[in-house]
Design a protein around this motif. Structure first.
Motif, PDB file in Angstrom:
ATOM      1  N   UNK A 132      15.869  33.915   0.245  1.00  0.00           N
ATOM      2  CA  UNK A 132      15.454  32.562  -0.119  1.00  0.00           C
ATOM      3  C   UNK A 132      14.269  32.204   0.766  1.00  0.00           C
ATOM      4  N   UNK A 133      13.168  31.826   0.129  1.00  0.00           N
ATOM      5  CA  UNK A 133      11.967  31.424   0.876  1.00  0.00           C
ATOM      6  C   UNK A 133      11.280  30.365   0.030  1.00  0.00           C
ATOM      7  N   UNK A 134      11.709  29.143   0.209  1.00  0.00           N
ATOM      8  CA  UNK A 134      11.367  28.081  -0.729  1.00  0.00           C
ATOM      9  C   UNK A 134       9.874  27.794  -0.786  1.00  0.00           C
ATOM     10  N   UNK A 135       9.196  27.796   0.361  1.00  0.00           N
ATOM     11  CA  UNK A 135       7.774  27.451   0.356  1.00  0.00           C
ATOM     12  C   UNK A 135       6.956  28.465  -0.436  1.00  0.00           C
ATOM     13  N   UNK A 136       7.308  29.739  -0.335  1.00  0.00           N
ATOM     14  CA  UNK A 136       6.596  30.769  -1.096  1.00  0.00           C
ATOM     15  C   UNK A 136       6.962  30.687  -2.569  1.00  0.00           C
ATOM     16  N   UNK A 137       8.254  30.509  -2.847  1.00  0.00           N
ATOM     17  CA  UNK A 137       8.698  30.473  -4.240  1.00  0.00           C
ATOM     18  C   UNK A 137       8.061  29.306  -4.990  1.00  0.00           C
ATOM     19  N   UNK A 138       8.046  28.139  -4.373  1.00  0.00           N
ATOM     20  CA  UNK A 138       7.483  26.972  -5.057  1.00  0.00           C
ATOM     21  C   UNK A 138       5.978  27.101  -5.255  1.00  0.00           C
ATOM     22  N   UNK A 139       5.341  27.903  -4.443  1.00  0.00           N
ATOM     23  CA  UNK A 139       3.917  28.151  -4.636  1.00  0.00           C
ATOM     24  C   UNK A 139       3.617  29.186  -5.694  1.00  0.00           C
ATOM     25  N   UNK A 140       4.664  29.698  -6.367  1.00  0.00           N
ATOM     26  CA  UNK A 140       4.466  30.772  -7.343  1.00  0.00           C
ATOM     27  C   UNK A 140       4.526  30.290  -8.787  1.00  0.00           C
TER      28      UNK A 140
END
Length: 357
Positions: A192-200
């Protein structure tokens, strides 16, 4: 309308066209007559500034290869350096007593490698072509005793190491030839890595729905990631997904270009959201594995390592409603990770699917 040169810095130039200034890509032959006129010079500039300079400053990488080459090469060995770049590994093999030949597919790089050789007093033939175009007889005096090649991408296989070494085993190497690196392992973990995921992915911004742009979302490609920070949560243990012996022509990945498909049922270690699959690798440079390299992003990396062998990850698909919600899991659950490696492209990369069981 008149055009006047104002300043030329290959591969860009600033010109004055009428009353305005423009920046254009040009070949500034008066500055670099043997390089900028080459068709692959722009590609060389892009690669050099994208990751080559960081790679060349990675002292640990260089010293590990130097140690491995000193162990593998004996006086009189015929050594082939593939994907030579600056010719660094070939020069190390030359210092170890080898009879060295090298090849580099980018002719601008090959030209500079010859300059590097002369500057260091370690000259040997460098062919401006790939190893798949070399032949024993016309190019090489006999079959090769030691193959060296730092054609390792951040995703391990993205620089074509499998096809390059497969071809070398079939045509260029003597039986029992030494190969550096000898073997490698590709590791992965669901995180889980929310900042990277939401930037995708695209969603709502300024009250407007941009989610149709998700048609371009790269869900089957490994993307460059920032350095690991404290917000990354590993939901599964690190797992070896692929192991390959580059020195064994009977290894399945060396013997055949067939697709590889593997499945892993893994326990979930912590509550969280399955957002990415992170990948990294480690490699044994020597037969006995006592000289290694690693790109493990969860361990302290040597200086400049992230600039050329940085963290890579595959973002997992969006939910059906497109709101960016990935699969929620709890500690004790199990996930099935499917790994697929297709070799029908010059830069094969693994991709993953993740399902909660």
């Amino acid at each position: 309308m008149t055009t006047r040169w104002l300043r030329a810095l290959p591969p860009l130039a600033i010109l004055q066209v009428g009353g305005r200034k423009e920046q254009r890509a040009v070949h500034c032959e008066e500055k670099q007559p043997t390089l900028s006129s080459r068709s692959d010079y722009p590609q060389a500039v892009m690669q050099a500034n994208g990751w080559h300079f960081a790679m060349l400053r990675d002292e640990h990488r260089a010293r590990q290869f130097e140690s491995a080459i000193q162990k593998a090469v004996t006086s009189g060995d015929l050594v082939l350096d593939v994907g030579a770049g600056t010719g660094l590994l070939g020069m190390m093999a030359k210092k170890a007593g080898g009879e060295v030949y090298a090849c580099e597919g980018n002719s601008a790089f090959a030209d500079v490698a010859r300059r590097v050789q002369r500057a260091n007093g370690l000259e040997f033939p460098i062919f401006a072509k790939t190893s798949q175009s070399l032949e024993v007889g016309p190019d090489l005096p006999r079959k090769v005793d030691v193959l060296v090649g730092e054609v390792l991408s951040s995703s391990l296989f993205g620089e074509g190491i499998l096809a390059t070494f497969r071809d070398a085993h079939r045509r260029l190497l003597r039986p029992g030839a030494k190969v550096l690196p000898r073997r490698a392992r590709l590791h992965f973990a669901v995180v889980e890595w929310d900042s990277v995921y939401r930037g995708s992915y695209a969603g709502q911004v300024a009250g407007l729905d941009l989610s149709a742009f998700n048609a371009f979302r790269a869900e089957r490609r490994l993307l460059e990631l920032p350095p690991v920070d404290g917000t990354v949560r590993r939901l599964t243990a690190a797992t070896v997904g692929i192991e390959v012996d580059f020195g064994d022509p009977s290894d399945p990945l060396i013997a055949s270009a067939s697709p590889l498909v593997r499945e892993f049922d893994l326990p979930v270690l912590a509550d969280g959201i399955c957002q990415l699959v992170m990948v990294w690798w480690d490699a044994d440079l020597t037969d006995d594995g006592d000289v290694q390299l690693s790109t493990d992003p969860f361990q302290p990396l040597p200086a400049f390592r992230h600039g050329h062998w940085g963290a890579r990850g595959q973002v997992l698909p969006l939910a059906e409603n497109g709101d960016g919600a990935a699969a929620n899991v709890r500690s004790g659950d199990k996930v099935r990770v499917r790994l697929i490696l297709r070799q029908d492209r010059p830069d094969p990369q693994p991709y993953f699917t993740v399902a909660v069981l």
